[in-house]
Scaffold this active site. Structure first.
Site, PDB file in Angstrom:
ATOM      1  N   CYS A   1     -13.420  -8.054  11.467  1.00 20.03           N
ATOM      2  CA  CYS A   1     -13.456  -6.504  11.237  1.00 20.03           C
ATOM      3  C   CYS A   1     -14.305  -6.481  12.532  1.00 20.03           C
ATOM      4  O   CYS A   1     -14.786  -5.327  12.633  1.00 20.03           O
ATOM      5  CB  CYS A   1     -13.037  -5.662  10.850  1.00 20.03           C
ATOM      6  SG  CYS A   1     -13.294  -5.679   8.994  1.00 20.03           S
TER       7      CYS A   1
ATOM      8  N   SER B   1     -10.968   0.207  15.482  1.00 23.70           N
ATOM      9  CA  SER B   1     -11.218  -1.061  15.902  1.00 23.70           C
ATOM     10  C   SER B   1     -12.142  -1.419  16.323  1.00 23.70           C
ATOM     11  O   SER B   1     -12.275  -1.078  17.608  1.00 23.70           O
ATOM     12  CB  SER B   1      -9.770  -1.916  16.413  1.00 23.70           C
ATOM     13  OG  SER B   1     -10.110  -3.156  16.729  1.00 23.70           O
TER      14      SER B   1
ATOM     15  N   ARG C   1      -3.973   9.675  11.454  1.00 22.99           N
ATOM     16  CA  ARG C   1      -4.644  10.162  13.362  1.00 22.99           C
ATOM     17  C   ARG C   1      -4.047  10.997  13.483  1.00 22.99           C
ATOM     18  O   ARG C   1      -4.912  10.900  15.038  1.00 22.99           O
ATOM     19  CB  ARG C   1      -4.595   8.259  13.795  1.00 22.99           C
ATOM     20  CG  ARG C   1      -5.739   7.708  12.435  1.00 22.99           C
ATOM     21  CD  ARG C   1      -5.780   5.796  12.798  1.00 22.99           C
ATOM     22  NE  ARG C   1      -5.699   5.017  11.906  1.00 22.99           N
ATOM     23  CZ  ARG C   1      -6.262   4.246  12.180  1.00 22.99           C
ATOM     24  NH1 ARG C   1      -6.669   3.409  13.077  1.00 22.99           N
ATOM     25  NH2 ARG C   1      -6.486   3.006  11.073  1.00 22.99           N
TER      26      ARG C   1
ATOM     27  N   ARG D   1       0.838  -1.157  -0.044  1.00 25.73           N
ATOM     28  CA  ARG D   1       0.004   0.376  -0.044  1.00 25.73           C
ATOM     29  C   ARG D   1       0.715   1.213  -0.131  1.00 25.73           C
ATOM     30  O   ARG D   1       1.870   1.407   0.486  1.00 25.73           O
ATOM     31  CB  ARG D   1      -0.731   0.004   1.536  1.00 25.73           C
ATOM     32  CG  ARG D   1      -2.547  -1.485   1.357  1.00 25.73           C
ATOM     33  CD  ARG D   1      -2.359  -1.183   2.518  1.00 25.73           C
ATOM     34  NE  ARG D   1      -2.915  -0.437   2.952  1.00 25.73           N
ATOM     35  CZ  ARG D   1      -3.354  -0.009   4.479  1.00 25.73           C
ATOM     36  NH1 ARG D   1      -3.450  -1.170   5.700  1.00 25.73           N
ATOM     37  NH2 ARG D   1      -3.704   0.812   4.563  1.00 25.73           N
TER      38      ARG D   1
ATOM     39  N   ARG E   1     -12.321  -4.845  18.082  1.00 23.40           N
ATOM     40  CA  ARG E   1     -12.240  -4.676  19.463  1.00 23.40           C
ATOM     41  C   ARG E   1     -11.541  -3.635  20.360  1.00 23.40           C
ATOM     42  O   ARG E   1     -11.445  -4.107  21.568  1.00 23.40           O
ATOM     43  CB  ARG E   1     -10.616  -6.310  18.833  1.00 23.40           C
ATOM     44  CG  ARG E   1      -9.670  -6.450  19.995  1.00 23.40           C
ATOM     45  CD  ARG E   1      -8.852  -7.045  19.306  1.00 23.40           C
ATOM     46  NE  ARG E   1      -7.609  -6.133  18.517  1.00 23.40           N
ATOM     47  CZ  ARG E   1      -6.778  -4.909  19.159  1.00 23.40           C
ATOM     48  NH1 ARG E   1      -7.012  -4.977  20.327  1.00 23.40           N
ATOM     49  NH2 ARG E   1      -6.308  -4.337  18.645  1.00 23.40           N
ATOM     50  N   ARG E   2     -10.849  -2.505  19.836  1.00 25.75           N
ATOM     51  CA  ARG E   2     -10.150  -1.320  20.585  1.00 25.75           C
ATOM     52  C   ARG E   2     -11.272  -0.919  21.533  1.00 25.75           C
ATOM     53  O   ARG E   2     -11.466  -0.470  22.460  1.00 25.75           O
ATOM     54  CB  ARG E   2      -9.525  -1.289  20.280  1.00 25.75           C
ATOM     55  CG  ARG E   2      -8.361  -1.082  19.982  1.00 25.75           C
ATOM     56  CD  ARG E   2      -7.108  -0.147  18.616  1.00 25.75           C
ATOM     57  NE  ARG E   2      -6.107  -1.366  18.319  1.00 25.75           N
ATOM     58  CZ  ARG E   2      -4.430  -0.525  17.345  1.00 25.75           C
ATOM     59  NH1 ARG E   2      -5.651   0.074  16.159  1.00 25.75           N
ATOM     60  NH2 ARG E   2      -4.197  -0.647  17.339  1.00 25.75           N
ATOM     61  N   LYS E   3     -12.300  -0.786  20.151  1.00 21.80           N
ATOM     62  CA  LYS E   3     -13.773  -0.428  21.354  1.00 21.80           C
ATOM     63  C   LYS E   3     -14.437  -1.348  22.263  1.00 21.80           C
ATOM     64  O   LYS E   3     -14.970  -0.766  23.178  1.00 21.80           O
ATOM     65  CB  LYS E   3     -14.729  -0.465  19.391  1.00 21.80           C
ATOM     66  CG  LYS E   3     -16.023   1.373  20.617  1.00 21.80           C
ATOM     67  CD  LYS E   3     -17.074   0.710  19.678  1.00 21.80           C
ATOM     68  CE  LYS E   3     -18.237   1.050  20.063  1.00 21.80           C
ATOM     69  NZ  LYS E   3     -18.987   1.530  19.135  1.00 21.80           N
TER      70      LYS E   3
ATOM     71  N   SER F   1       0.759   3.920   2.432  1.00 21.50           N
ATOM     72  CA  SER F   1       1.307   4.090   3.017  1.00 21.50           C
ATOM     73  C   SER F   1       3.008   4.510   3.714  1.00 21.50           C
ATOM     74  O   SER F   1       2.904   3.924   3.271  1.00 21.50           O
ATOM     75  CB  SER F   1      -0.075   3.882   4.668  1.00 21.50           C
ATOM     76  OG  SER F   1       0.782   2.523   4.259  1.00 21.50           O
TER      77      SER F   1
ATOM     78  N   LYS G   1      -1.841  -8.482   9.676  1.00 20.82           N
ATOM     79  CA  LYS G   1      -3.148  -8.363  10.737  1.00 20.82           C
ATOM     80  C   LYS G   1      -4.075  -8.019   9.464  1.00 20.82           C
ATOM     81  O   LYS G   1      -5.820  -8.424  10.290  1.00 20.82           O
ATOM     82  CB  LYS G   1      -3.607  -7.743  11.628  1.00 20.82           C
ATOM     83  CG  LYS G   1      -4.656  -6.704  12.979  1.00 20.82           C
ATOM     84  CD  LYS G   1      -4.161  -5.967  13.576  1.00 20.82           C
ATOM     85  CE  LYS G   1      -3.863  -4.553  13.115  1.00 20.82           C
ATOM     86  NZ  LYS G   1      -3.453  -3.724  14.308  1.00 20.82           N
ATOM     87  N   ASP G   2      -4.052  -7.437   9.005  1.00 22.30           N
ATOM     88  CA  ASP G   2      -4.901  -6.971   7.435  1.00 22.30           C
ATOM     89  C   ASP G   2      -5.784  -8.477   6.289  1.00 22.30           C
ATOM     90  O   ASP G   2      -6.381  -7.860   6.050  1.00 22.30           O
ATOM     91  CB  ASP G   2      -4.501  -5.674   6.204  1.00 22.30           C
ATOM     92  CG  ASP G   2      -4.242  -4.366   7.901  1.00 22.30           C
ATOM     93  OD1 ASP G   2      -4.955  -4.896   8.015  1.00 22.30           O
ATOM     94  OD2 ASP G   2      -3.519  -3.591   7.220  1.00 22.30           O
TER      95      ASP G   2
ATOM     96  N   ARG H   1     -10.077   6.806  11.191  1.00 26.46           N
ATOM     97  CA  ARG H   1      -9.705   5.676  10.581  1.00 26.46           C
ATOM     98  C   ARG H   1      -8.492   6.691   9.347  1.00 26.46           C
ATOM     99  O   ARG H   1      -8.390   7.856   9.757  1.00 26.46           O
ATOM    100  CB  ARG H   1     -11.213   5.590   9.372  1.00 26.46           C
ATOM    101  CG  ARG H   1     -11.207   3.936   9.483  1.00 26.46           C
ATOM    102  CD  ARG H   1     -12.304   2.634   8.674  1.00 26.46           C
ATOM    103  NE  ARG H   1     -11.176   2.691   7.353  1.00 26.46           N
ATOM    104  CZ  ARG H   1     -11.457   2.828   5.971  1.00 26.46           C
ATOM    105  NH1 ARG H   1     -12.253   3.525   5.810  1.00 26.46           N
ATOM    106  NH2 ARG H   1     -10.443   1.976   5.358  1.00 26.46           N
ATOM    107  N   GLY H   2      -7.955   6.165   8.253  1.00 29.38           N
ATOM    108  CA  GLY H   2      -6.717   7.207   7.978  1.00 29.38           C
ATOM    109  C   GLY H   2      -5.262   6.307   7.910  1.00 29.38           C
ATOM    110  O   GLY H   2      -5.291   4.846   9.512  1.00 29.38           O
ATOM    111  N   ASN H   3      -4.586   6.916   7.381  1.00 24.67           N
ATOM    112  CA  ASN H   3      -2.851   6.067   7.894  1.00 24.67           C
ATOM    113  C   ASN H   3      -2.504   6.784   9.550  1.00 24.67           C
ATOM    114  O   ASN H   3      -3.262   7.476   9.933  1.00 24.67           O
ATOM    115  CB  ASN H   3      -2.210   6.608   7.049  1.00 24.67           C
ATOM    116  CG  ASN H   3      -1.803   7.766   6.597  1.00 24.67           C
ATOM    117  OD1 ASN H   3      -2.263   8.934   7.101  1.00 24.67           O
ATOM    118  ND2 ASN H   3      -1.632   8.393   5.086  1.00 24.67           N
TER     119      ASN H   3
END
Length: 310
Positions: free
Chosen positions: A245, A130, A156, A18, A132-134, A20, A86-87, A150-152
């Site tokens: 996700c 995420s 953020r 990608r 999970r994080r939430k 980024s 992870k992606d 979201r975003g790179n």
């Protein structure tokens, strides 16, 4: 006459990733490691990078970061693709394989904008993309106001610096690989267990490539056996649970001092009110079976697939 399988040595290998800054930095790590074989990076824009206004689940899931690179790989326009593992969904493109999984970077999450989660004010606005994080944040601090971000990484961090959020959560691995000059605090791994494969890089190659054997040999020497065993167990949990996700799931394995593979995994309700955990230990070569077993234990504890779909 030069052996056909080694004919690629005179050419430049092409590595898709990608666009980024983090993805490019990660691909550069692979470039450096395959020396003296020469390689160049081909940066690509993916739908996951272009549409940052919506949660991943609404635009196709984690695969939106991967499919563009896989298409280039299968078309033969590139020789390999480097991904944050992870992606990658548990099922990826046919006729491809993971030639190597590099040694794992720090798998923890980090908080930026505060020294720790306890320091945050009541109802603080925390940014993350995420599920999970939430769920984990709300389990620990139900008062927090968790908002999509979201975003790179650079975008953020810019949102945090513009005071759009009181704090944001990012992976330590990405911060380290970018070598950013910004304060952050790793979060206790028992407080926020990581996503499956967090902190790991994978090199994907195509079995259709005419120089498949040479490319496989070139990248397979980068493989870390212990990391591969650990993420095999973690991804087996996701595969068995049909994890995506949309579903808050964590899975983390490590090789203990005794040489055993220790795996712990968790399922959460989206608001963090309910959570279920399971753990097991076995030989690293039994990683796949350990992951499947843990997933079944979790399913029994949470009441089955209905909980995952809720």
């Amino acid at each position: 006459m030069q052996d056909k399988k080694n004919s690629k040595t005179s050419d430049m290998l092409t590595i898709a990733t990608r666009k980024s800054k983090l993805a490019m930095a990660q691909a550069q790590l692979v470039c450096d490691l395959v020396a003296p074989v020469q390689a160049q990076i081909v940066g690509m824009s993916t739908p996951g990078d272009e549409n940052i206004a919506k949660p991943l689940a609404e635009i196709g899931g984690k695969g939106v970061f991967i499919k563009t690179l896989e298409q280039a790989l299968l078309s033969g326009s590139v020789d390999c693709a480097v991904h944050s593992l992870k992606d990658m969904e548990t099922q990826f493109a046919p006729d491809t394989l993971i030639a190597s999984i590099l040694p794992r970077e720090d798998p923890r999450d980090a908080i930026l904008g505060a020294a720790n989660l306890d320091e945050l004010a009541m109802n603080a606005k925390v940014g993350t993309a995420s599920a999970r994080r939430k769920a984990q944040l709300l389990k620990y601090r139900p008062d927090l106001n968790i908002q999509l971000l979201r975003g790179n990484i650079n975008r953020r961090i810019a949102c945090l610096e513009n005071n759009e959020y009181d704090a944001i959560i990012l992976a330590v691995a990405g911060l380290k690989r970018l070598n950013l000059n910004i304060a952050y605090s790793p979060i206790d791994i028992n407080k926020m267990p990581p996503a499956a494969s967090q902190g790991t890089l994978a090199v994907q190659i195509s079995e259709r490539h005419p120089e498949f054997e040479f490319i496989k040999q070139t990248f397979s020497r980068l493989n870390c056996k212990n990391t591969r065993s650990c993420v095999t167990a973690e991804r087996a949990v996701l595969a068995e649970l049909d994890g995506s996700c949309r579903t808050p799931i964590s899975a983390y394995a490590y090789i203990s001092s005794s040489g055993k593979l220790d795996l712990q995994a968790h399922i959460y309700s989206p608001n963090g009110e309910k959570s279920y955990s399971a753990s097991s230990s076995d030989k690293p070569e039994n990683a796949l079976e350990v992951g499947k077993k843990i997933a079944q234990v979790l399913l029994e504890k949470c009441g089955g697939k209905a909980f995952l779909a809720s």
